[in-house]
Design a protein around this motif. Structure first.
Motif, PDB file in Angstrom:
ATOM      1  N   VAL A  84     107.769 108.240 -63.302  1.00 33.26           N
ATOM      2  CA  VAL A  84     108.611 108.345 -62.236  1.00 33.26           C
ATOM      3  C   VAL A  84     108.222 107.865 -60.998  1.00 33.26           C
ATOM      4  O   VAL A  84     107.107 108.217 -60.750  1.00 33.26           O
ATOM      5  N   ALA A  85     108.792 106.843 -60.287  1.00 27.88           N
ATOM      6  CA  ALA A  85     108.631 106.338 -59.004  1.00 27.88           C
ATOM      7  C   ALA A  85     109.685 106.236 -58.045  1.00 27.88           C
ATOM      8  O   ALA A  85     110.777 106.129 -58.565  1.00 27.88           O
ATOM      9  N   ASP A  86     109.662 106.812 -56.962  1.00 25.41           N
ATOM     10  CA  ASP A  86     110.531 106.671 -55.870  1.00 25.41           C
ATOM     11  C   ASP A  86     110.043 106.304 -54.584  1.00 25.41           C
ATOM     12  O   ASP A  86     108.870 106.556 -54.146  1.00 25.41           O
ATOM     13  N   ILE A  87     110.764 105.617 -53.571  1.00 23.79           N
ATOM     14  CA  ILE A  87     110.728 105.519 -51.947  1.00 23.79           C
ATOM     15  C   ILE A  87     110.290 106.791 -51.462  1.00 23.79           C
ATOM     16  O   ILE A  87     111.064 107.631 -51.544  1.00 23.79           O
ATOM     17  N   ARG A  88     109.389 106.947 -50.720  1.00 22.18           N
ATOM     18  CA  ARG A  88     109.224 107.921 -49.652  1.00 22.18           C
ATOM     19  C   ARG A  88     109.996 107.857 -48.450  1.00 22.18           C
ATOM     20  O   ARG A  88     109.965 106.880 -47.984  1.00 22.18           O
ATOM     21  N   SER A  89     110.692 108.947 -48.133  1.00 18.73           N
ATOM     22  CA  SER A  89     111.304 109.132 -46.935  1.00 18.73           C
ATOM     23  C   SER A  89     112.472 107.812 -46.925  1.00 18.73           C
ATOM     24  O   SER A  89     112.536 107.261 -45.965  1.00 18.73           O
ATOM     25  N   GLU A 128     106.426 102.556 -48.570  1.00 20.61           N
ATOM     26  CA  GLU A 128     105.687 103.840 -49.127  1.00 20.61           C
ATOM     27  C   GLU A 128     106.309 104.375 -50.181  1.00 20.61           C
ATOM     28  O   GLU A 128     107.553 104.688 -50.173  1.00 20.61           O
ATOM     29  N   PHE A 129     105.707 104.543 -51.341  1.00 17.53           N
ATOM     30  CA  PHE A 129     106.287 105.133 -52.681  1.00 17.53           C
ATOM     31  C   PHE A 129     105.521 106.128 -53.182  1.00 17.53           C
ATOM     32  O   PHE A 129     104.000 105.932 -53.085  1.00 17.53           O
ATOM     33  N   ARG A 130     105.988 107.004 -54.107  1.00 21.01           N
ATOM     34  CA  ARG A 130     105.128 108.040 -54.846  1.00 21.01           C
ATOM     35  C   ARG A 130     105.284 107.575 -56.428  1.00 21.01           C
ATOM     36  O   ARG A 130     106.450 107.123 -56.372  1.00 21.01           O
ATOM     37  N   PHE A 131     104.382 108.172 -57.133  1.00 19.70           N
ATOM     38  CA  PHE A 131     104.713 107.903 -58.410  1.00 19.70           C
ATOM     39  C   PHE A 131     104.063 109.226 -59.390  1.00 19.70           C
ATOM     40  O   PHE A 131     102.956 109.709 -59.042  1.00 19.70           O
ATOM     41  N   VAL A 132     104.596 109.654 -60.396  1.00 17.53           N
ATOM     42  CA  VAL A 132     103.888 110.734 -61.341  1.00 17.53           C
ATOM     43  C   VAL A 132     104.023 110.058 -62.731  1.00 17.53           C
ATOM     44  O   VAL A 132     104.761 109.552 -63.193  1.00 17.53           O
TER      45      VAL A 132
END
Length: 287
Positions: free
Chosen positions: A127-132, A206-210
Motif C-alpha cells: 500500500v502506498a499513499d501521498i503524505r499530507s 512525499e509518499f509512504r509505503f508498507v
C-alpha cells in the motif's frame, strides 16, 4: 458506428463509435493503448480507466501534459466515474456509459453467486499513499498538482508492473498492489522496495509505503474482467499503513514481510503494536 454493448460499461465517442470497457482500459497516442488516439494533444500514455470494487470504474491521469478532464474539470487524482460523465482527452471527447447502477446489494449478490472459484493464495501486498495530501492540495496550483500526482502514479505503476505486480485498487491519493507468491521471489520485492526508495529520494511528492506478506482470498467476476482481494491480511496492511503514518515512517515492513526478505533489505525494529480488530500484537519494521 458501432452499437453499445448489451451490458457493462463503454465509452461513446463524438462520432457515435462505442468502445466496450472490460477490466482496464488505457487511452493514449501509443498503439499499445486499448484506445489509441491520434492527436498531438494526447500523451503517449495519457490515462487509464480502472475497474475495482466490483463494477466501479475509476479514471486515472498519468501526468499527461494537457491533462484529463472529467465534466470539463481537470482531474488531479483517481476519481470514480458515473453514467453520463464526459471525459475529455486532448481534443477527443467521450461520454462514459454504465446504465446499470452497481448497488451495495448487487455487489453482495455478485460476491455470493457469480464469483469464480475463490483461491486462498499467499501474496505480497503493498500500500502506498501521498503524505499530507490535503495540505498539499491547498498549497500547490491545480495544474502542477495534476502533473505531480499523475506522474507519481505512472512511475509507481511502472516499478510494480516491471516486477510482475498488479495494482488492484486506486484509493484517491494512493493504491493497493499485489504479487502472488507462487510467481514472485523475494528478490523481486526487494527490487520493488529499492525502486520505491529511489523514487522517494528523487521525486516530490512525499509518499509512504508498507509491504506485507500473507494469505488472501482472490476471487474475480469473469464477466467484468475483475479480481478482488479479500480477508484479514488485506485489512491488516491498511492498519499498518495508518500505523506508519502515525509513526512518521516513510517505508515499513510487517513481521512476515521482514522474515521473507531477511538479508535482502536493511530494516530496524519499531517494536510491537496493538491494532484494532487484531488480537495479537504486531511487530513492525522500518526500512
Amino acid at each position: 458506428m458501432s452499437s453499445p454493448p448489451e451490458e457493462g460499461a463503454w465509452l461513446e465517442a463524438a462520432d457515435g463509435r462505442c468502445h466496450p470497457i472490460k477490466g482496464g482500459c488505457s487511452l493514449g497516442r501509443a498503439a499499445v493503448n486499448t484506445i489509441a488516439l491520434e492527436s498531438p494533444k494526447v500523451s503517449r500514455r495519457h490515462a487509464l480507466i480502472h475497474l475495482q470494487n466490483i463494477g466501479e470504474l475509476w479514471l486515472v491521469d498519468f501526468g499527461s501534459s494537457n491533462g484529463t478532464f472529467l465534466n470539463k474539470r481537470r482531474i488531479h487524482q483517481p476519481i470514480r466515474l458515473s453514467d453520463g460523465d464526459q471525459i475529455t482527452i486532448g481534443d477527443q471527447v467521450f461520454k462514459f456509459r454504465q446504465p446499470v447502477t452497481i448497488s451495495e446489494q448487487y455487489k453482495t449478490d455478485v460476491m455470493q453467486r457469480t464469483l469464480r472459484e475463490i483461491e486462498d493464495v499467499s501474496c505480497w501486498l503493498l500500500v502506498a499513499d501521498i503524505r499530507s495530501f490535503t495540505p498539499l492540495s491547498r498549497h500547490v496550483q491545480t495544474e502542477d498538482l495534476d502533473l505531480l500526482l499523475g506522474r507519481w502514479i505512472f512511475s509507481c505503476k511502472e516499478i510494480i508492473e516491471n516486477r510482475h505486480g498488479i495494482i488492484n485498487k486506486y484509493l484517491g491519493d494512493g493504491f493497493l498492489a499485489y504479487w502472488p507468491d507462487a510467481a514472485t521471489n523475494p528478490e523481486e520485492i526487494a527490487a520493488v522496495i529499492s525502486g520505491f526508495k529511489e523514487l522517494q529520494r528523487k521525486q516530490w511528492p512525499e509518499f509512504r509505503f508498507v509491504v506485507h506478506f500473507g494469505r488472501v482470498a482472490i476471487g474475480g467476476v469473469a464477466s467484468m474482467g475483475e479480481e478482488s482481494l479479500m480477508g484479514g491480511e488485506v485489512n491488516l496492511i491498511f492498519r499498518l499503513e495508518k500505523l506508519a503514518s502515525s509513526l512518521g515512517e516513510p517505508c515499513c515492513l510487517s513481521e512476515t514481510a521482514h522474515t521473507k526478505l531477511h538479508g535482502l533489505v536493511a530494516a530496524r525494529s519499531l517494536g510491537e503494536f496493538e491494532l484494532k480488530g487484531f488480537e495479537e500484537r504486531c511487530a513492525f519494521f522500518a526500512l
